[in-house]
Design an enzyme around this catalytic site. Structure first.
Site, short mmCIF file in Angstrom:
data_model
loop_
_atom_site.label_atom_id
_atom_site.label_comp_id
_atom_site.label_asym_id
_atom_site.label_seq_id
_atom_site.Cartn_x
_atom_site.Cartn_y
_atom_site.Cartn_z
N TYR A 236 -12.26 -57.13 -6.76
CA TYR A 236 -12.73 -56.91 -5.49
C TYR A 236 -12.64 -58.20 -4.88
CZ TYR A 236 -13.55 -51.77 -5.46
OH TYR A 236 -13.40 -50.52 -5.56
N ASN B 250 -18.70 -44.15 -3.21
CA ASN B 250 -17.83 -42.99 -2.79
C ASN B 250 -16.81 -42.47 -3.55
OD1 ASN B 250 -16.37 -45.43 -2.89
ND2 ASN B 250 -15.68 -45.71 -0.87
N ARG C 35 -13.61 -38.37 -1.23
CA ARG C 35 -14.94 -38.69 -0.97
C ARG C 35 -15.91 -37.93 -0.45
NH1 ARG C 35 -11.98 -44.76 0.71
NH2 ARG C 35 -12.25 -45.41 -1.51
N HIS D 144 -11.49 -44.85 -5.63
CA HIS D 144 -10.66 -46.11 -5.22
C HIS D 144 -9.11 -45.58 -5.17
CE1 HIS D 144 -9.11 -50.14 -4.59
NE2 HIS D 144 -8.21 -49.91 -5.67
N GLU E 172 -3.04 -54.37 -8.62
CA GLU E 172 -4.28 -53.76 -9.48
C GLU E 172 -3.57 -53.02 -10.52
OE1 GLU E 172 -5.67 -51.10 -6.07
OE2 GLU E 172 -6.48 -52.92 -5.02
N LYS F 7 -14.70 -43.92 -10.03
CA LYS F 7 -16.01 -45.17 -9.96
C LYS F 7 -17.14 -44.23 -10.67
CE LYS F 7 -14.84 -47.32 -5.43
NZ LYS F 7 -15.01 -47.85 -3.93
N1 UDP Z 1 -17.89 -50.72 0.86
C1 UDP Z 1 -19.15 -50.60 1.22
N2 UDP Z 1 -19.49 -51.03 2.52
C2 UDP Z 1 -18.61 -51.23 3.54
C3 UDP Z 1 -17.32 -51.46 2.96
C4 UDP Z 1 -17.04 -50.91 1.87
O1 UDP Z 1 -20.07 -50.63 0.23
O2 UDP Z 1 -18.97 -51.62 4.73
C5 UDP Z 1 -17.45 -50.53 -0.53
C6 UDP Z 1 -16.76 -49.08 -0.86
O3 UDP Z 1 -17.32 -48.71 -1.99
C7 UDP Z 1 -15.37 -49.56 -0.82
C8 UDP Z 1 -15.30 -50.61 -1.45
O4 UDP Z 1 -16.63 -51.46 -1.16
O5 UDP Z 1 -14.73 -48.54 -1.45
C9 UDP Z 1 -14.18 -51.55 -1.17
O6 UDP Z 1 -14.23 -51.53 0.49
P1 UDP Z 1 -12.80 -51.57 1.17
O7 UDP Z 1 -12.83 -51.95 2.56
O8 UDP Z 1 -11.55 -52.05 0.40
O9 UDP Z 1 -12.58 -49.89 1.11
P2 UDP Z 1 -11.57 -48.89 0.51
O10 UDP Z 1 -10.25 -49.55 0.38
O11 UDP Z 1 -12.23 -48.61 -0.90
O12 UDP Z 1 -11.57 -47.47 1.30
MG MG Z 2 -9.74 -51.40 -0.56
#
Ligand code: UDP
Ligand code: MG
Length: 200
Positions: free
Chosen positions: A52, A120, A108, A123, A134, A14
């Site tokens: 997303y 973080n 992360r 992805h 994706e 990212k």
């Molecule tokens: N995210 C956030 N706050 C949250 C959950 C997610 O800012 O409470 C952001 C974070 O950058 C995350 C992305 O949204 O990587 C997608 O969320 P997801 O729950 O899919 O997490 P991931 O699959 O990336 O671990």
């Molecule tokens: Mg996710």
């Protein structure tokens, strides 16, 4: 190596971590993944919203779209045994603070923004279905053959790989080059049975 769970997954570095992409790529290789394809690009807002889409309407959605469109991203197709869960494990928990607590050597924890849980660094697809979607999202023109397993894989190796490899290794034994690996790589380039018949 067992080939029954070879998978492909989508990894994305990212914007906050793009200047450390080469370090992350090194980890990817050390972890044993193959980088099948890579592409650096900047997402438009509508692309980010589509990518997303599952999070549309959630409280963090707008912030997430701002974040992933704030600069370039590097997307990669990674392949390897159990690649989807392996890459998620290497990433660590979603929130940077949780990553720092629970998996301090994770990507992360190491590359995420310690002052902002959302930023973080990277992805990873969360399931086979997401990985397919994706990968298609970022590489729509790529035709990926299904990963062969078991008998299918053996059969493929015996007709598509072994004949060339046997010729190469026989030749290598005769020539006994000083640097056999470089020699083999060069030989395979020259003798690749799949190279175009006409030079471009
Ligand atoms: N995210 C956030 N706050 C949250 C959950 C997610 O800012 O409470 C952001 C974070 O950058 C995350 C992305 O949204 O990587 C997608 O969320 P997801 O729950 O899919 O997490 P991931 O699959 O990336 O671990
Ligand atoms: Mg996710």
């Amino acid at each position: 190596m067992a080939t029954d769970k070879i998978q492909r997954t989508l990894a994305m570095v990212k914007p906050d971590a793009i200047n450390r992409a080469s370090e992350i790529e090194n980890i990817i290789r050390e972890e044993g993944f193959t980088i099948v394809e890579r592409r650096q690009l900047r997402l438009s807002r509508s692309e980010a919203e589509e990518f997303y889409g599952e999070h549309r309407g959630k409280p963090f959605f707008l912030n997430l779209i701002d974040y992933v469109t704030s600069g370039s991203v590097l997307v990669m197709i990674l392949a390897g045994e159990d690649a989807i869960s392996h890459w998620r494990r290497a990433l660590g928990p979603t929130k940077v603070s949780a990553a720092l607590n629970e998996a301090p050597s994770s990507i992360r924890a190491r590359f995420g923004d310690q002052t902002d849980d959302s930023r973080n660094a990277a992805h990873g697809s969360d399931s086979v279905t997401s990985a397919q979607r994706e990968i298609k999202f970022f590489f729509p023109d790529l035709t990926l053959e299904p990963v062969l397993t078991g008998e299918g894989a053996k059969e493929y190796l015996s007709y598509a790989v072994s004949p060339t490899l046997v010729r190469a290794l026989t030749e290598l034994c005769k020539v006994r080059p000083e640097d056999p690996i470089v020699w083999l790589a060069d030989w395979l380039m020259v003798n690749n049975p799949n190279k175009p018949a006409v030079d471009e």
